[in-house]
Structure formats: C-alpha cells, structure tokens
Design an enzyme around this catalytic site. Structure first.
Site, PDB file in Angstrom:
ATOM      1  N   GLU A 172     -11.118  -1.441  -9.870  1.00  0.00           N
ATOM      2  CA  GLU A 172     -11.851  -1.903  -8.576  1.00  0.00           C
ATOM      3  C   GLU A 172     -12.830  -0.963  -8.236  1.00  0.00           C
ATOM      4  OE1 GLU A 172      -8.111  -1.494  -5.759  1.00  0.00           O
ATOM      5  OE2 GLU A 172      -9.921  -1.129  -4.399  1.00  0.00           O
TER       6      GLU A 172
ATOM      7  N   GLU B 222      -1.082  -0.013  -9.354  1.00  0.00           N
ATOM      8  CA  GLU B 222      -2.841  -0.301  -9.034  1.00  0.00           C
ATOM      9  C   GLU B 222      -3.115   0.989  -8.652  1.00  0.00           C
ATOM     10  OE1 GLU B 222      -4.256  -4.158  -7.227  1.00  0.00           O
ATOM     11  OE2 GLU B 222      -5.737  -2.643  -6.351  1.00  0.00           O
TER      12      GLU B 222
ATOM     13  N   HIS C 293      -9.882  -7.957  -8.259  1.00  0.00           N
ATOM     14  CA  HIS C 293      -9.811  -6.899  -7.332  1.00  0.00           C
ATOM     15  C   HIS C 293     -11.341  -8.422  -6.264  1.00  0.00           C
ATOM     16  CE1 HIS C 293     -11.198  -4.692  -3.912  1.00  0.00           C
ATOM     17  NE2 HIS C 293     -10.405  -4.051  -3.841  1.00  0.00           N
TER      18      HIS C 293
ATOM     19  N   ASP D 243      -0.247  -0.099  -4.593  1.00  0.00           N
ATOM     20  CA  ASP D 243      -1.109  -0.366  -4.731  1.00  0.00           C
ATOM     21  C   ASP D 243      -1.620   1.433  -3.934  1.00  0.00           C
ATOM     22  OD1 ASP D 243      -4.326   0.662  -4.551  1.00  0.00           O
ATOM     23  OD2 ASP D 243      -4.733  -1.729  -3.712  1.00  0.00           O
TER      24      ASP D 243
ATOM     25  N   LYS E 157       0.825  -1.263   0.186  1.00  0.00           N
ATOM     26  CA  LYS E 157      -0.009   0.059   0.114  1.00  0.00           C
ATOM     27  C   LYS E 157       0.931   0.965   0.343  1.00  0.00           C
ATOM     28  CE  LYS E 157      -3.939  -1.824   0.263  1.00  0.00           C
ATOM     29  NZ  LYS E 157      -4.846  -1.162  -1.173  1.00  0.00           N
TER      30      LYS E 157
ATOM     31  N   ASP F 193     -14.766  -6.230  -9.574  1.00  0.00           N
ATOM     32  CA  ASP F 193     -14.623  -6.586  -8.231  1.00  0.00           C
ATOM     33  C   ASP F 193     -15.582  -7.431  -8.327  1.00  0.00           C
ATOM     34  OD1 ASP F 193     -14.008  -6.593  -4.718  1.00  0.00           O
ATOM     35  OD2 ASP F 193     -15.551  -8.157  -5.583  1.00  0.00           O
TER      36      ASP F 193
ATOM     37  N   GLU G 132      -6.533 -12.115  -5.322  1.00  0.00           N
ATOM     38  CA  GLU G 132      -5.537 -11.104  -4.971  1.00  0.00           C
ATOM     39  C   GLU G 132      -6.456 -11.763  -3.480  1.00  0.00           C
ATOM     40  OE1 GLU G 132      -7.754  -7.286  -5.138  1.00  0.00           O
ATOM     41  OE2 GLU G 132      -5.976  -6.761  -3.149  1.00  0.00           O
TER      42      GLU G 132
HETATM   43 CA    CA Z   1      -6.596  -2.193  -4.704  1.00  0.00          CA
END
Ligand code: CA
Length: 377
Positions: free
Chosen positions: A246, A220, A296, A194, A166, A269, A329
């Site tokens: 996503e 991402e 996702h 991400d 992240k 997603d 994921e």
């Molecule tokens: Ca993400």
C-alpha cells in the site's frame, strides 16, 4: 473533446471518537477529491490517497498539462505527467496526485462511451466481490481485549466473511488479541493481520510462528516498505503469507517486489499506486509472477468505487475451475463522508458488494456533501 476545468476538493471531518493504530493516531478524516470537467459538460471524479492538502497541491501543479488535453487519451496524459515529474516524482505524492487524475479521466471515458470502466477495460471478470472488514483500531482508554473483540463479533454479525486485525502495538497483547479474535469468529471465517510496518523482521518472524496455528490468511506490512530484504526474511522465516504494497507505487516499484519475491500478496492502492491505468498493469504483471493481488482501499466512496471497477478486471492467479477470487477491503471505522459524498451509498449485503454498472465509476457525487465537508482554508 477537451479538458476545460480541473478542481480539487479537500474534505475534512472530525471524528466523534479518535482512533489509533501501530504507528499513528487520528482525530479527523481528510481526503482530496479530483474533479475534471470537459468542454462538452462531462464531469469525472477521482480521489488521491494520502495527505489531502499536499495531494491537492500536486494535482494543481498538473493543471497546465491537463487543460485543453484530450480526456479520452488517458494513457498519453498519464505518460506525459509521469515523464514531466519523473526525476523527483517516482513515488509518493506525485503518483497519488497522478492517480486521482487518472481515475477522473477513466470516469469521463466511461461517461463518454456510456459504459462502466470495467467494460472498457475488457471485463467484467466478476460482477460482485466478497468484502472483508477493516477496523479494530485502538481507542484511547479501554482494554482492546474487550472492545476489539466486541467489534470483531459485530462485523461477523453484519455478515462479513473475514476481518483484519490491527496489530504492531504490543507484542504479547497482539498475540492474545489474535487468539481471542480467532476464537470469537470461529474456525471458518477469514482472519488477517496488519502491523502497518511497526515490527522489525525478528519480531515479525517470532509473531508469525507464535500464531501459526490460528489459520491466518495473511500478515500485512510486517516491516517497513523500503526494506524488501526484511520482507524476504519474514516470508522465509514464518508460515503466514506475507502481504504489502500500500506504500508502493507504479510498475517500476512493483517489479522490484516481484523479482525479489518479497511478498505473497500485493496490495496497491488504486488512489496511490498510479490510478486505474497503472494498477491494471500491475495486476497483469502480478499474474506473470504468480503473486496474488488484493487492493488496498482507504478513503471516500470514490476510492471505493475505483477499487470496485478494478476488482472487476483483476485476473485469476492462477486460472482454474474454482479460482481464488480477489477480496474488497471494506473499512468499517468511523468516516463521516465515506458514503455521504455519494448520492447512493456503496454498501455490502451479507459481506458481498455489487460492482457498479453505471457509466464510468458508476457513482454520482453529492455536491451538498462536498460543501458540507469542505475543509476550512
Ligand atoms: Ca494496511
């Protein structure tokens, strides 16, 4: 066979350790599960991605269009729900609600025919999938260069072949973390970034160039999802493949991404973009545009099971003797009911997850857990 009952289950669990990412922080995990029951006694389960109570409100607004409908006519139901809500419902909550319903109908279809969803969709293309670990969320008071790197090492020790970091919190700290994470995992295993759309195009391009030598699989959500022009700038301005999607919905949302060449990898997603029916269509469209599809996944074991059924049928892009396989994921951050809602957990072994082969989604839901984690009114 007719649909006899529709139930929504809003689940909620406080976290022992609240965590944050670039744009938000959470103290709880919540989810909206969808349960559809037929007049023959079959039960199908689905899940909606996004805010749980609004999701439940949308699903309950579909009730009069679902009760007495034929649950095997899932595509007819999808089109009916979509068309009835189209004028105000092309994205967001309406499609997340529709996704939960669609997944539950696929679960019923599989149970009715005694086959896993992926078999009814013409698969399996693969029977297991390699997982990458999602995590590295930020804690309130500690040095991320310490605890994030410790977490990255833990995931590698568990057998994961890749980890997603992240970023989008502090530009220079992000770069230091990326380099430290690459050093911690060694040169071979996958490292993904991400930003949860927290940069603008200028920052994202600068960051991508600064870490270009760190062998990053993808970058991402570098920028906000509405701004495909910025996505194109990031894609053109730095060398790391750009991923996103996503926060995008349905074939109509993704056709814009495809035709504008805004992303190298799309990540719909399954519990948000329109369910298993729609995500299979989007995955097929992605092959026609030469764009990679890696779903996702964020939710309970039901969301995980739905993603696995879809992953079993995601086509190769491109097909070749040794094709690139899609990845699962696998969120490793604290989630008190992720596995608790399942009678048998969906776990990885050395970073691989078997695709369930039982009827429907291939899972059983633990009703005690639904009671235990039911949100207070
Ligand atoms: Ca993400």
């Amino acid at each position: 066979m007719r649909i006899a009952e529709l139930h929504t289950h809003v689940l909620e669990a406080p976290l022992q350790q609240p965590f944050g990412w670039s744009v938000d922080r959470t103290t709880v995990r919540k989810s909206c599960l969808v349960e559809i029951v037929t007049d023959t006694g079959l039960t199908g389960w689905g899940e909606c991605f996004g805010p749980a109570r609004p999701n439940a409100a949308v699903v309950n607004a579909f009730r009069h269009l679902l009760i007495d409908a034929d649950p095997l006519a899932g595509d007819v139901i999808w089109q009916n729900l979509y068309n009835r809500f189209r004028d105000q419902g092309q994205k967001g909550l309406v499609i997340s609600g529709l996704s939960g319903v669609d997944i539950a109908l696929w679960d019923i279809r599989g149970k009715h025919f005694g086959a896993p969803v992926h078999q009814l969709m013409g698969g399996p293309m693969r029977t297991k999938v390699q997982a990458y670990a999602t995590g590295t969320y930020r804690l309130d008071d500690a040095d991320p260069l310490d605890y994030v790197i410790r977490e990255v090492r833990e995931r590698m020790a568990e057998g994961f072949h890749g980890v997603k970091l992240k970023i989008g919190i502090d530009f220079e700290e992000d770069i230091a973390l990326i380099k430290a994470a690459r050093q911690a995992i060694g040169p071979e295993r996958r490292l993904m970034l991400d930003a949860n759309h927290a940069y603008d195009a200028t920052e994202a391009i600068a960051l991508g160039r600064r870490v270009a030598d760190q062998n990053i699989d993808w970058f991402e959500e570098p920028v906000v999802p509405e701004d495909l022009a910025s996505y194109r700038e990031v894609k053109a301005g730095q060398p790391i493949p750009v991923a996103g999607g996503e926060c995008d919905y349905t074939r109509w949302g993704f056709i814009n991404i495809f035709t504008s060449r805004a992303m190298d990898i799309i990540q719909p997603d399954t519990c948000a973009a329109g369910g298993l029916s729609e995500c299979k269509k989007i995955a097929d469209m992605a092959t026609a545009f030469g764009i990679r599809y890696i779903p996702h996944v964020w939710g309970s074991g039901i969301a995980l099971a739905a993603a696995l059924q879809l992953l079993a049928v995601v086509p190769h892009t491109p097909a070749r003797l040794r094709p690139r396989e899609p990845l699962l994921e696998f969120d490793r951050s604290e989630h008190p009911f992720r596995q608790a809602v399942l009678t048998e957990p969906l776990e990885h072994k050395d970073g691989w997850v078997d695709i369930p082969t039982g009827p429907g989604l291939g899972i059983e839901v633990d009703r005690d857990a639904l009671r235990r984690f039911a949100a207070a009114d």
